[in-house]
Design an enzyme around this catalytic site. Structure first.
Site, PDB file in Angstrom:
ATOM      1  N   HIS A   1       3.730   7.746  -5.514  1.00 34.89           N
ATOM      2  CA  HIS A   1       4.671   7.226  -6.506  1.00 34.89           C
ATOM      3  C   HIS A   1       5.280   8.400  -7.280  1.00 34.89           C
ATOM      4  O   HIS A   1       4.750   9.522  -7.258  1.00 34.89           O
ATOM      5  CB  HIS A   1       3.967   6.232  -7.433  1.00 34.89           C
ATOM      6  CG  HIS A   1       3.670   4.939  -6.729  1.00 34.89           C
ATOM      7  ND1 HIS A   1       2.633   4.120  -7.060  1.00 34.89           N
ATOM      8  CD2 HIS A   1       4.304   4.348  -5.673  1.00 34.89           C
ATOM      9  CE1 HIS A   1       2.628   3.063  -6.247  1.00 34.89           C
ATOM     10  NE2 HIS A   1       3.631   3.193  -5.406  1.00 34.89           N
TER      11      HIS A   1
ATOM     12  N   ASP B   1       3.395  -4.974  -2.439  1.00 31.51           N
ATOM     13  CA  ASP B   1       3.407  -4.184  -1.195  1.00 31.51           C
ATOM     14  C   ASP B   1       2.347  -3.084  -1.246  1.00 31.51           C
ATOM     15  O   ASP B   1       1.694  -2.768  -0.241  1.00 31.51           O
ATOM     16  CB  ASP B   1       4.773  -3.519  -0.978  1.00 31.51           C
ATOM     17  CG  ASP B   1       5.904  -4.504  -0.828  1.00 31.51           C
ATOM     18  OD1 ASP B   1       5.774  -5.639  -1.329  1.00 31.51           O
ATOM     19  OD2 ASP B   1       6.923  -4.150  -0.217  1.00 31.51           O
TER      20      ASP B   1
ATOM     21  N   ARG C   1      -4.913  -2.964   1.048  1.00 26.77           N
ATOM     22  CA  ARG C   1      -5.754  -4.010   1.639  1.00 26.77           C
ATOM     23  C   ARG C   1      -5.910  -3.810   3.142  1.00 26.77           C
ATOM     24  O   ARG C   1      -7.012  -3.934   3.696  1.00 26.77           O
ATOM     25  CB  ARG C   1      -5.148  -5.386   1.340  1.00 26.77           C
ATOM     26  CG  ARG C   1      -5.915  -6.518   1.954  1.00 26.77           C
ATOM     27  CD  ARG C   1      -5.296  -7.879   1.681  1.00 26.77           C
ATOM     28  NE  ARG C   1      -5.970  -8.856   2.522  1.00 26.77           N
ATOM     29  CZ  ARG C   1      -5.635  -9.101   3.776  1.00 26.77           C
ATOM     30  NH1 ARG C   1      -4.603  -8.493   4.337  1.00 26.77           N
ATOM     31  NH2 ARG C   1      -6.327  -9.979   4.480  1.00 26.77           N
TER      32      ARG C   1
ATOM     33  N   GLY D   1       9.421   3.238  -0.546  1.00 35.74           N
ATOM     34  CA  GLY D   1       8.408   2.206  -0.815  1.00 35.74           C
ATOM     35  C   GLY D   1       8.990   0.886  -1.309  1.00 35.74           C
ATOM     36  O   GLY D   1       8.727  -0.167  -0.717  1.00 35.74           O
TER      37      GLY D   1
ATOM     38  N   ASP E   1       0.272   5.297  -8.593  1.00 38.32           N
ATOM     39  CA  ASP E   1       0.312   5.570 -10.038  1.00 38.32           C
ATOM     40  C   ASP E   1      -0.362   4.439 -10.811  1.00 38.32           C
ATOM     41  O   ASP E   1       0.166   3.334 -10.862  1.00 38.32           O
ATOM     42  CB  ASP E   1       1.781   5.714 -10.462  1.00 38.32           C
ATOM     43  CG  ASP E   1       1.921   6.118 -11.912  1.00 38.32           C
ATOM     44  OD1 ASP E   1       0.929   6.070 -12.667  1.00 38.32           O
ATOM     45  OD2 ASP E   1       3.051   6.469 -12.303  1.00 38.32           O
TER      46      ASP E   1
ATOM     47  N   HIS F   1       7.292  -3.071  -6.637  1.00 35.06           N
ATOM     48  CA  HIS F   1       6.789  -3.555  -5.344  1.00 35.06           C
ATOM     49  C   HIS F   1       5.258  -3.513  -5.322  1.00 35.06           C
ATOM     50  O   HIS F   1       4.659  -3.219  -4.296  1.00 35.06           O
ATOM     51  CB  HIS F   1       7.382  -2.712  -4.215  1.00 35.06           C
ATOM     52  CG  HIS F   1       7.114  -1.238  -4.341  1.00 35.06           C
ATOM     53  ND1 HIS F   1       7.486  -0.503  -5.436  1.00 35.06           N
ATOM     54  CD2 HIS F   1       6.487  -0.365  -3.513  1.00 35.06           C
ATOM     55  CE1 HIS F   1       7.102   0.756  -5.266  1.00 35.06           C
ATOM     56  NE2 HIS F   1       6.492   0.862  -4.107  1.00 35.06           N
TER      57      HIS F   1
ATOM     58  N   ASP G   1       6.283   0.836   2.371  1.00 33.59           N
ATOM     59  CA  ASP G   1       4.825   0.575   2.370  1.00 33.59           C
ATOM     60  C   ASP G   1       4.480  -0.432   3.466  1.00 33.59           C
ATOM     61  O   ASP G   1       3.456  -0.314   4.150  1.00 33.59           O
ATOM     62  CB  ASP G   1       4.367   0.003   1.014  1.00 33.59           C
ATOM     63  CG  ASP G   1       4.470   1.008  -0.115  1.00 33.59           C
ATOM     64  OD1 ASP G   1       5.349   1.878  -0.072  1.00 33.59           O
ATOM     65  OD2 ASP G   1       3.672   0.908  -1.062  1.00 33.59           O
TER      66      ASP G   1
END
Ligand SMILES: O=C(CO)COP(=O)(O)O
Length: 136
Positions: A11, A93, A99, A58, A83, A90, A63
């Site tokens: 980020h 995302d 995950r 992103g 961050d 987003h 992402d």
């Protein structure tokens, strides 16, 4: 020996940290295929001369593109300096990408300290080491 494919993502407030980390570990990173989200990948390529395959930025789906690599078993590790102090538009995302690393047992480092430990592991470039993939 096939090269590892690594994703580099940060980020905005974390981009300087990732760039410094990349410069510190460039001797290992230049032995790998590198991919990244648009702005991060462009910054790393222009500041280090490393070749980085760039996906979308992103917030525009980058992402998710990297998540697709994970789902297709085409990514060996993710270095994602996200961050924790600034909200991202987003965020779903971001969460989805992290995950998928857990779903598919892909090593993910979100801080320079963890990234240092991952990339200096004797297992990192070992041709004998492959993380166990879940058998869904
Ligand atoms: O937003 C990002 C990751 O969630 C990174 O995107 P950029 O590399 O395009 O800034």
């Amino acid at each position: 020996m096939s090269k590892l494919t690594l994703a580099l993502v940060a980020h905005d407030h974390k981009k300087p940290e990732l760039l410094a980390w990349v410069k510190q570990h460039i001797a290992i990173l230049e032995q790998c295929n590198l991919v990244g989200t648009g702005t991060t990948g462009g910054l790393i390529a222009s500041e280090t001369g490393l070749e980085v395959t760039r996906y979308k930025s992103g917030p525009l789906g980058g992402d998710q593109q990297i998540g697709a690599l994970i789902a297709e078993n085409k990514l060996d590790a993710l270095f994602f300096f996200w961050d924790p102090l600034n909200p991202a538009p987003h965020d779903p995302d971001v969460k989805a990408l992290l995950r998928l690393c857990s779903v598919w047992n892909v090593p993910v480092a979100c801080t320079p300290a963890t990234a240092d430990l991952v990339i200096t592991s004797p297992l990192f470039l070992s041709p004998d080491y492959k993380p166990v993939k879940p058998n869904f």
